[in-house]
Design a protein around this motif. Structure first.
Motif, PDB file in Angstrom:
ATOM      1  N   LEU A 126      61.374  75.111  40.377  1.00 14.02           N
ATOM      2  CA  LEU A 126      61.394  74.609  41.760  1.00 14.02           C
ATOM      3  C   LEU A 126      62.781  74.127  42.176  1.00 14.02           C
ATOM      4  CD1 LEU A 126      58.136  72.453  41.865  1.00 14.02           C
ATOM      5  CD2 LEU A 126      58.551  74.580  43.117  1.00 14.02           C
ATOM      6  N   GLU A 127      63.515  73.594  41.213  1.00  9.70           N
ATOM      7  CA  GLU A 127      64.830  73.010  41.449  1.00  9.70           C
ATOM      8  C   GLU A 127      64.808  72.062  42.648  1.00  9.70           C
ATOM      9  OE1 GLU A 127      67.911  75.976  41.481  1.00  9.70           O
ATOM     10  OE2 GLU A 127      67.326  76.748  39.506  1.00  9.70           O
ATOM     11  N   TYR A 128      65.549  72.341  43.687  1.00  6.85           N
ATOM     12  CA  TYR A 128      65.683  71.427  44.837  1.00  6.85           C
ATOM     13  C   TYR A 128      64.409  71.334  45.679  1.00  6.85           C
ATOM     14  CZ  TYR A 128      66.334  75.675  47.584  1.00  6.85           C
ATOM     15  OH  TYR A 128      66.155  76.899  48.172  1.00  6.85           O
ATOM     16  N   LEU A 129      63.426  72.176  45.429  1.00  6.55           N
ATOM     17  CA  LEU A 129      62.167  72.134  46.175  1.00  6.55           C
ATOM     18  C   LEU A 129      61.150  71.157  45.574  1.00  6.55           C
ATOM     19  CD1 LEU A 129      61.780  75.975  46.773  1.00  6.55           C
ATOM     20  CD2 LEU A 129      62.521  74.248  48.428  1.00  6.55           C
ATOM     21  N   THR A 130      61.515  70.510  44.482  1.00  6.68           N
ATOM     22  CA  THR A 130      60.606  69.561  43.834  1.00  6.68           C
ATOM     23  C   THR A 130      60.318  68.394  44.778  1.00  6.68           C
ATOM     24  OG1 THR A 130      61.515  70.142  41.668  1.00  6.68           O
ATOM     25  CG2 THR A 130      60.304  68.057  41.826  1.00  6.68           C
ATOM     26  N   PRO A 131      59.036  68.140  45.070  1.00  7.86           N
ATOM     27  CA  PRO A 131      58.702  67.027  45.979  1.00  7.86           C
ATOM     28  C   PRO A 131      59.054  65.667  45.366  1.00  7.86           C
ATOM     29  CG  PRO A 131      56.796  68.464  45.617  1.00  7.86           C
ATOM     30  CD  PRO A 131      57.854  68.874  44.649  1.00  7.86           C
TER      31      PRO A 131
ATOM     32  N   GLU B 149      54.442  75.444  50.346  1.00 11.03           N
ATOM     33  CA  GLU B 149      54.446  74.334  51.302  1.00 11.03           C
ATOM     34  C   GLU B 149      53.027  74.042  51.807  1.00 11.03           C
ATOM     35  OE1 GLU B 149      56.504  76.984  51.595  1.00 11.03           O
ATOM     36  OE2 GLU B 149      58.524  76.172  51.418  1.00 11.03           O
TER      37      GLU B 149
ATOM     38  N   PHE C  18      51.344  72.075  49.108  1.00 11.85           N
ATOM     39  CA  PHE C  18      51.847  70.711  49.051  1.00 11.85           C
ATOM     40  C   PHE C  18      51.201  69.821  50.105  1.00 11.85           C
ATOM     41  CE2 PHE C  18      56.274  71.745  47.061  1.00 11.85           C
ATOM     42  CZ  PHE C  18      55.669  71.995  45.844  1.00 11.85           C
TER      43      PHE C  18
ATOM     44  N   VAL D 121      59.783  80.883  45.431  1.00 11.32           N
ATOM     45  CA  VAL D 121      58.618  80.004  45.555  1.00 11.32           C
ATOM     46  C   VAL D 121      58.063  80.026  46.979  1.00 11.32           C
ATOM     47  CG1 VAL D 121      57.851  77.605  45.392  1.00 11.32           C
ATOM     48  CG2 VAL D 121      59.367  78.550  43.656  1.00 11.32           C
ATOM     49  N   HIS D 122      58.926  80.178  47.972  1.00 13.98           N
ATOM     50  CA  HIS D 122      58.478  80.202  49.367  1.00 13.98           C
ATOM     51  C   HIS D 122      57.475  81.324  49.616  1.00 13.98           C
ATOM     52  CE1 HIS D 122      61.121  77.059  50.764  1.00 13.98           C
ATOM     53  NE2 HIS D 122      62.170  77.667  50.232  1.00 13.98           N
TER      54      HIS D 122
ATOM     55  N   PRO E  66      64.599  79.676  42.951  1.00  9.44           N
ATOM     56  CA  PRO E  66      63.654  78.809  43.656  1.00  9.44           C
ATOM     57  C   PRO E  66      63.247  79.355  45.028  1.00  9.44           C
ATOM     58  CG  PRO E  66      65.781  77.730  43.414  1.00  9.44           C
ATOM     59  CD  PRO E  66      65.843  78.993  42.631  1.00  9.44           C
ATOM     60  N   GLU E  67      64.056  80.189  45.642  1.00 12.37           N
ATOM     61  CA  GLU E  67      63.702  80.767  46.939  1.00 12.37           C
ATOM     62  C   GLU E  67      62.433  81.622  46.843  1.00 12.37           C
ATOM     63  OE1 GLU E  67      65.010  80.041  49.942  1.00 12.37           O
ATOM     64  OE2 GLU E  67      66.192  78.575  48.824  1.00 12.37           O
TER      65      GLU E  67
END
Length: 158
Positions: free
Chosen positions: A113-118, A97, A100, A91-92, A88-89
């Motif tokens: 996305l895992e933990y980055l899911t809004p 962001e 989003f 994705v940055h 997921p890192e």
């Protein structure tokens, strides 16, 4: 509360995408779930063409570029395909962001996305329908605003 929409063919998929595009706005995140060949990319293409108000808009797949950005008059649309990401890192590096906050984000393979899911998002789960080209779309809103728009969408589509 999720809503289920069943379509019998590609035209139905495109019509549903156009209805969602009509209520989309900057900051929206739409996560596309489904196995290979379920029509995630076809849905996204139809959505982008509807926002562009151009049925002939060139909409290449972001499979190799990972993201395609469309600076459209009504609202920008960022189309992500995260299939090839392993962490997921990564994705940055796609400036997700920014998408989003300033655009509509259409995301294929959102499990990456895992933990980055809004928290505020619309999950769309696509499954096979009763015909070869038919599909069942389960629209799962997260956030009160999405719930209202999905309820309005389903009422207007019946």
């Amino acid at each position: 509360m999720s809503k289920t929409v069943t379509v019998s063919d590609q035209n139905g998929t495109e019509a549903l995408a156009a209805k969602l595009a009509a209520v989309a706005r900057a900051g929206d995140v739409i996560l596309m779930h489904g196995t290979l060949g379920m029509g995630k990319s076809a849905f996204c293409r139809a959505f982008i063409r509807a926002v562009a108000e151009n049925p002939h808009e060139e909409v290449p797949s972001p499979t190799f570029t990972l993201v395609q950005i469309y600076e459209l008059d009504r609202v920008p649309v960022w189309h992500f395909d995260l299939y090839r990401l392993s962490d997921p890192e990564e994705v940055h590096e796609l400036d997700i962001e920014d998408a989003f906050s300033d655009a509509v984000s259409l995301i294929e393979w959102p499990d990456r996305l895992e933990y980055l899911t809004p928290e505020s998002r619309l999950d769309i789960h696509i499954e096979p329908g009763s015909t070869p080209d038919g599909r069942v779309f389960n629209l799962e809103p997260h956030g009160e605003d999405w719930t209202v728009r999905i309820n309005d969408l389903v009422v207007s589509s019946s």
